[in-house]
Design a protein around this motif. Structure first.
Motif, short mmCIF file in Angstrom:
data_model
loop_
_atom_site.label_atom_id
_atom_site.label_comp_id
_atom_site.label_asym_id
_atom_site.label_seq_id
_atom_site.Cartn_x
_atom_site.Cartn_y
_atom_site.Cartn_z
N MET A 1 12.40 3.52 4.23
CA MET A 1 11.76 4.81 4.41
C MET A 1 10.31 4.71 3.93
N THR A 2 9.38 5.23 4.73
CA THR A 2 7.98 5.26 4.34
C THR A 2 7.66 6.60 3.71
N GLY A 3 6.41 6.78 3.34
CA GLY A 3 5.99 7.99 2.66
C GLY A 3 5.34 7.63 1.35
N GLY A 4 4.93 8.64 0.61
CA GLY A 4 4.23 8.39 -0.62
C GLY A 4 2.81 7.92 -0.35
N ARG A 5 2.10 7.65 -1.41
CA ARG A 5 0.72 7.18 -1.26
C ARG A 5 0.63 5.74 -1.75
N PRO A 6 -0.30 4.97 -1.20
CA PRO A 6 -0.46 3.58 -1.66
C PRO A 6 -0.83 3.52 -3.13
N PHE A 7 -0.23 2.57 -3.85
CA PHE A 7 -0.49 2.42 -5.27
C PHE A 7 -0.83 0.97 -5.62
N GLY A 8 -1.35 0.25 -4.65
CA GLY A 8 -1.74 -1.13 -4.88
C GLY A 8 -0.68 -2.13 -4.48
N GLN A 9 -0.91 -3.38 -4.80
CA GLN A 9 -0.02 -4.46 -4.41
C GLN A 9 0.34 -5.32 -5.61
N LEU A 10 1.50 -5.98 -5.50
CA LEU A 10 1.90 -6.97 -6.49
C LEU A 10 1.20 -8.30 -6.20
N ASP A 11 1.38 -9.27 -7.06
CA ASP A 11 0.70 -10.55 -6.90
C ASP A 11 1.05 -11.24 -5.59
N ASP A 12 2.28 -11.01 -5.08
CA ASP A 12 2.70 -11.66 -3.85
C ASP A 12 2.34 -10.86 -2.61
N GLY A 13 1.60 -9.77 -2.79
CA GLY A 13 1.17 -8.95 -1.66
C GLY A 13 2.08 -7.79 -1.33
N THR A 14 3.21 -7.66 -2.01
CA THR A 14 4.13 -6.55 -1.76
C THR A 14 3.44 -5.23 -2.08
N ALA A 15 3.50 -4.30 -1.12
CA ALA A 15 2.88 -2.99 -1.31
C ALA A 15 3.78 -2.09 -2.16
N VAL A 16 3.17 -1.33 -3.03
CA VAL A 16 3.87 -0.37 -3.89
C VAL A 16 3.35 1.02 -3.55
N ARG A 17 4.28 1.99 -3.53
CA ARG A 17 3.90 3.35 -3.19
C ARG A 17 4.33 4.31 -4.30
N ALA A 18 3.59 5.41 -4.39
CA ALA A 18 3.85 6.45 -5.38
C ALA A 18 4.32 7.72 -4.65
N TYR A 19 5.36 8.35 -5.20
CA TYR A 19 5.98 9.52 -4.57
C TYR A 19 5.85 10.72 -5.50
N ARG A 20 5.37 11.81 -4.94
CA ARG A 20 5.11 13.00 -5.74
C ARG A 20 6.28 13.97 -5.65
N LEU A 21 6.60 14.56 -6.79
CA LEU A 21 7.61 15.63 -6.87
C LEU A 21 6.96 16.85 -7.50
N GLY A 22 7.33 18.04 -7.06
CA GLY A 22 6.80 19.27 -7.63
C GLY A 22 5.47 19.64 -7.02
N ASP A 23 4.77 20.59 -7.68
CA ASP A 23 3.50 21.07 -7.16
C ASP A 23 2.52 21.29 -8.31
N ALA A 24 1.31 21.69 -7.95
CA ALA A 24 0.24 21.82 -8.93
C ALA A 24 0.38 23.05 -9.80
N ALA A 25 1.32 23.94 -9.50
CA ALA A 25 1.45 25.17 -10.27
C ALA A 25 2.31 25.00 -11.53
N GLY A 26 3.28 24.08 -11.48
CA GLY A 26 4.19 23.91 -12.60
C GLY A 26 4.36 22.45 -12.95
N LEU A 27 5.59 22.05 -13.20
CA LEU A 27 5.88 20.66 -13.51
C LEU A 27 5.73 19.81 -12.25
N SER A 28 5.07 18.66 -12.40
CA SER A 28 4.97 17.72 -11.28
C SER A 28 5.09 16.31 -11.81
#
Length: 352
Positions: free
Chosen positions: A1-28
């Protein structure tokens, strides 16, 4: 499954992604597919939105992080003496990654693996990892699913796992909390309450000695809320041997919660609920050397007993085929305000 935002790569080139939960009004929250890392956790406090956990800049920084910031820990959280255990008459040699001992699942463990994202929604992220037999020396193939759920002012984490052969299993979570949101504010200035009447004394390698000692009259008594910096006896031999707090607290039977934490600087409070029998308290003192500049945080890790596979008197920590393992951890937040009395803090958390 794709989604999230790019968060850089590991030494072997594997892409890492960051996934957001919640919103800017409360807990996120922001969670990485690398290690299920809780990289950011924000909540509104007296000075606006406040980041409550310590984090790093990108995937490569986490890949080379010796402090286990924010990771899902497994297969076995904490330490196993001699990096070995005997299970059903057979001796298993695990990865030795802290001197001669096994720590936090081994050299890579769950925290260094990229997990598969099963599902992602504004209030949920489900991650899955298949740990093959022999990985880090563990017997049997393990299928584990970790699900984060964010609802209002609560962030929940649930582990679910099965295996095809008996294996030691003691997952936990390793965020560093500084509810002040300011690296200049000592983590030990937070108020902490833990309903634990016992703790596990350790040797010089931080391996439990095998006894459960009473917390009464010791620096490990947090049954009444106080700051870790206000230890009754900072010269206590157990604090000296560990360089500070790095001990497993044994929770009281029928405990209502696992811990409560409050920052009088930000006015933010947190309550941890879990079905685990114990809680590892680590004061983050090695961070001064490992990550200068990010400050310190308190690790409050609900878990089973360390080194239980080698300690028959400790609660069993072996997962067997045909059994579904489940462990629940929930973080609840409130903003009662700065310099509140402890009963006001508790009341605010109870309302969330």
């Amino acid at each position: 499954m794709t989604g999230g935002r790019p968060f850089g790569q590991l030494d072997d080139g594997t892409a890492v992604r960051a996934y957001r939960l919640g919103d800017a009004a409360g807990l996120s929250a922001e969670v990485l597919d690398l290690g299920g890392i809780l990289a950011r956790l924000e909540f509104p406090g007296a000075q606006g939105r406040t980041n409550l956990v310590l984090g790093l800049a990108d995937a490569r920084a986490y890949q080379h992080d010796p402090a286990y910031l924010g990771i899902l820990v497994g297969r076995y959280g904490n330490r196993i003496a001699g990096a070995a255990c005997t299970l059903d008459g057979r001796r298993y040699q695990l990865t030795a990654n802290e001197g001669g001992n096994h720590l936090q699942g081994g050299a890579t463990g769950f925290g260094g693996r990229v997990w598969r994202v099963d599902a992602h929604a504004p209030g949920m992220l489900a991650l899955r990892y298949r740990s093959p037999g022999g990985e880090e020396g563990y017997p049997g193939t393990l299928e584990v699913r970790a699900t984060y759920r964010l609802d209002g002012a609560r962030l929940g984490l649930e582990f679910e796992a099965t295996c095809d052969a008996p294996t030691p299993f003691n997952p936990t979570h390793h965020p560093y909390f500084n509810l002040a949101g300011d690296p200049a504010v000592p983590a030990g200035a937070q108020w902490l309450q833990v309903p634990a009447d016992g703790y596990l004394p350790v040797d010089g390698a931080l391996i439990p000695l095998g006894e459960v000692a009473a917390v009464a009259g010791s620096p490990f008594d947090f049954r009444a809320a106080r700051t870790p910096d206000a230890a009754p006896d900072p010269s206590d031999p157990q604090l000296r041997v560990a360089g500070g707090y790095d001990h497993c607290l044994v929770l009281e039977a029928g405990h209502r919660h696992a811990a409560m934490l409050y920052s009088p600087h930000s006015g933010i409070a947190m309550r941890i609920d879990s079905d685990a029998p114990a809680l590892q308290l680590y004061g983050g003192h090695a961070l001064d050397r490992q990550h200068p500049g990010i400050g310190r945080g308190l690790c409050l890790e609900p878990q089973g007993y360390p080194d239980a596979p080698n300690r028959p008197a400790f609660p069993d920590a072996i997962l067997r085929p045909g059994t579904v393992f489940r462990r629940r951890i929930e973080y609840r937040f409130a903003s009662p305000g700065r310099d509140r009395a402890w009963d006001e803090v508790v009341a605010a958390l109870d309302r969330t």
